[in-house]
Write a protein that holds these residues in place. Structure first.
Motif, short mmCIF file in Angstrom:
data_model
loop_
_atom_site.label_atom_id
_atom_site.label_comp_id
_atom_site.label_asym_id
_atom_site.label_seq_id
_atom_site.Cartn_x
_atom_site.Cartn_y
_atom_site.Cartn_z
N LYS A 46 -55.66 44.15 -15.16
CA LYS A 46 -54.32 44.22 -14.61
C LYS A 46 -53.49 43.12 -14.69
CE LYS A 46 -54.20 48.18 -11.77
NZ LYS A 46 -55.18 48.66 -10.87
N THR A 86 -50.05 57.79 -22.09
CA THR A 86 -50.61 58.21 -21.08
C THR A 86 -51.80 57.21 -20.50
OG1 THR A 86 -52.27 58.94 -22.69
CG2 THR A 86 -50.94 60.62 -21.61
N GLY A 87 -51.29 55.71 -20.89
CA GLY A 87 -52.13 54.79 -20.38
C GLY A 87 -52.24 53.49 -21.61
N GLY A 88 -52.37 52.26 -21.13
CA GLY A 88 -52.44 51.17 -22.24
C GLY A 88 -51.24 50.89 -23.13
N TYR A 93 -56.91 56.96 -26.05
CA TYR A 93 -56.30 57.42 -24.64
C TYR A 93 -57.20 57.50 -23.76
CZ TYR A 93 -56.98 62.36 -24.71
OH TYR A 93 -57.75 63.62 -24.78
N THR A 94 -58.54 58.01 -23.79
CA THR A 94 -59.42 58.20 -22.75
C THR A 94 -60.95 57.94 -23.15
OG1 THR A 94 -60.30 60.05 -21.51
CG2 THR A 94 -59.76 60.77 -23.73
N SER A 116 -52.99 54.39 -25.49
CA SER A 116 -52.56 55.75 -25.87
C SER A 116 -51.45 55.61 -27.11
CB SER A 116 -51.97 56.62 -24.57
OG SER A 116 -50.97 55.91 -24.30
#
Ligand SMILES: [Zn+2]
Length: 373
Positions: free
Chosen positions: A38, A222-224, A276-277, A319
């Motif tokens: 983070k 959806t992230g990153g 993405y995951t 993502s």
């Protein structure tokens, strides 16, 4: 007369001045907690640091920082036990030697990556029935990537008649190769800012550029990736908003593809889906096994090892990547992203005498991989 002279002078200054990285250092740090990821994301979002090789778990992340703040950064990362190490003390010094080398080569007539603004190339013999899409240079500053695509093209075109790998692959596959998927960004890294990553679209707030490898339309945002236009990982206003992604979409959609390979630098990774995951994709073991055939062949040339696996598992979730789109939307099972050398050190500023070595080993690797799928 004076005003005219002044204008010309300004133009010359504008054309020739490049962004200086004097006073910039690169630190390698090791994040191993959620709070570390983070922190790095927030610092990058605020343009306090520039992450060179993507945030990843339990492995070194190279970040560019201001040299005058170096001791404070080192103190901070030491207090978090992130083991900071200075890998480049003065980025500009390294860039100066790189430029000097390019100038010497261009004066002596040696072909270098600087004269490349090619778009699509399709290579294949009339016997070829299967299709592979290969792209390089999505991220502008990763110069070894376009150089490697050009090496492939040269090898396939000049070595076909000699038989061997070039003939075997071209008799089987039509190769669709994009040497520079981000031409505006790539040109900009030569003319103005060697460390530019995104494309060059004006995106408001006096900022430029969308990270093309966060703009693709499968599981976008959806992230990153970032919603902030000034961020290095800005995903764009909507999925596939960028011309470069759209061009790929219109070229690839509706055709049958046997494999998709996208080349980045750096880190020596051979990534399978997903980005993405961290859930593994279907047929993951098979994907790893095929990649291993390629990576083993690659290693046999110069001894360089690649780490194989899902990028979200090995690094961190990101993502909107092109390889997630080719797998998720186009359903190309063998979709891979390769991060070329080095593993760290000089990062994007890989000496020019590495171009042929990287080209030759990667060529061998992808040929053996393509024979295996
Ligand atoms: Zn990249």
């Amino acid at each position: 007369m004076l005003p005219l002279l002044y204008i010309i002078d300004c133009i010359i200054v504008q054309v020739t001045s490049k962004k200086s990285y004097d006073g910039k250092s690169v630190l390698s740090v090791i994040p191993f907690k959620e709070s570390h990821y983070k922190l790095l994301s927030v610092l990058e979002e605020q343009n306090e640091i520039n992450i060179w090789n993507e945030i990843r778990r339990n492995a070194s992340v190279d970040i560019m920082i201001d040299q005058y703040n170096k001791s404070s950064w080192i103190k901070l990362f030491n207090s978090l036990d992130m083991k900071p190490v200075v890998t480049i003390d003065n980025v500009q010094k390294l860039l100066n030697s790189e430029e000097k080398m390019l100038n010497i080569q261009s004066r002596s007539g040696i072909r270098s990556v600087t004269d490349t603004y090619l778009t699509f190339n399709e290579i294949g013999s009339s016997l070829a029935r299967r299709n592979v899409f290969i792209d390089c240079g999505i991220h502008a500053r990763e110069w070894i990537s376009p150089a490697t695509c050009l090496f492939f093209i040269n090898e396939f075109l000049t070595q076909y008649s000699a038989g061997g790998n070039a003939k075997q692959i071209m008799d089987t596959y039509k190769l669709h190769i994009v040497p520079v998927l981000n031409p505006d960004g790539y040109a900009y890294t030569h003319s103005k800012d060697r460390m530019w990553r995104k494309n060059r679209k004006p995106v408001g707030s006096n900022c430029y550029g969308v990270d093309l490898n966060r703009n693709f339309g499968y599981m976008w945002n959806t992230g990153g990736s970032s919603a902030s236009p000034c961020s290095e990982t800005y995903h764009g206003g909507s999925p596939m908003s960028e011309n470069e992604a759209k061009a790929m979409q219109s070229y690839m959609t509706g055709k049958t593809w046997d494999s998709y390979l996208t080349f980045h630098s750096y880190g020596q990774w051979w990534f399978t889906n997903w980005g993405y995951t961290d859930t593994l994709p279907p047929q993951y073991t098979e994907l790893v096994n095929k990649a291993k055939i390629g990576a083993d062949a690659l290693k046999s040339v110069n001894g360089r090892s690649y780490t194989i696996g899902s990028s979200a598992v090995l690094l961190y979730v990101a993502s909107g990547g092109s390889e997630d789109w080719t797998r998720g939307t186009l359903n190309i099972k063998y979709s891979y992203c390769l991060e070329l050398p080095p593993t760290g050190g000089s990062g994007f500023i890989l000496p020019t005498n590495e171009i042929k070595k990287v080209g030759a080993e990667t060529f061998k690797g992808i040929c053996e991989y393509l024979k295996a799928i």
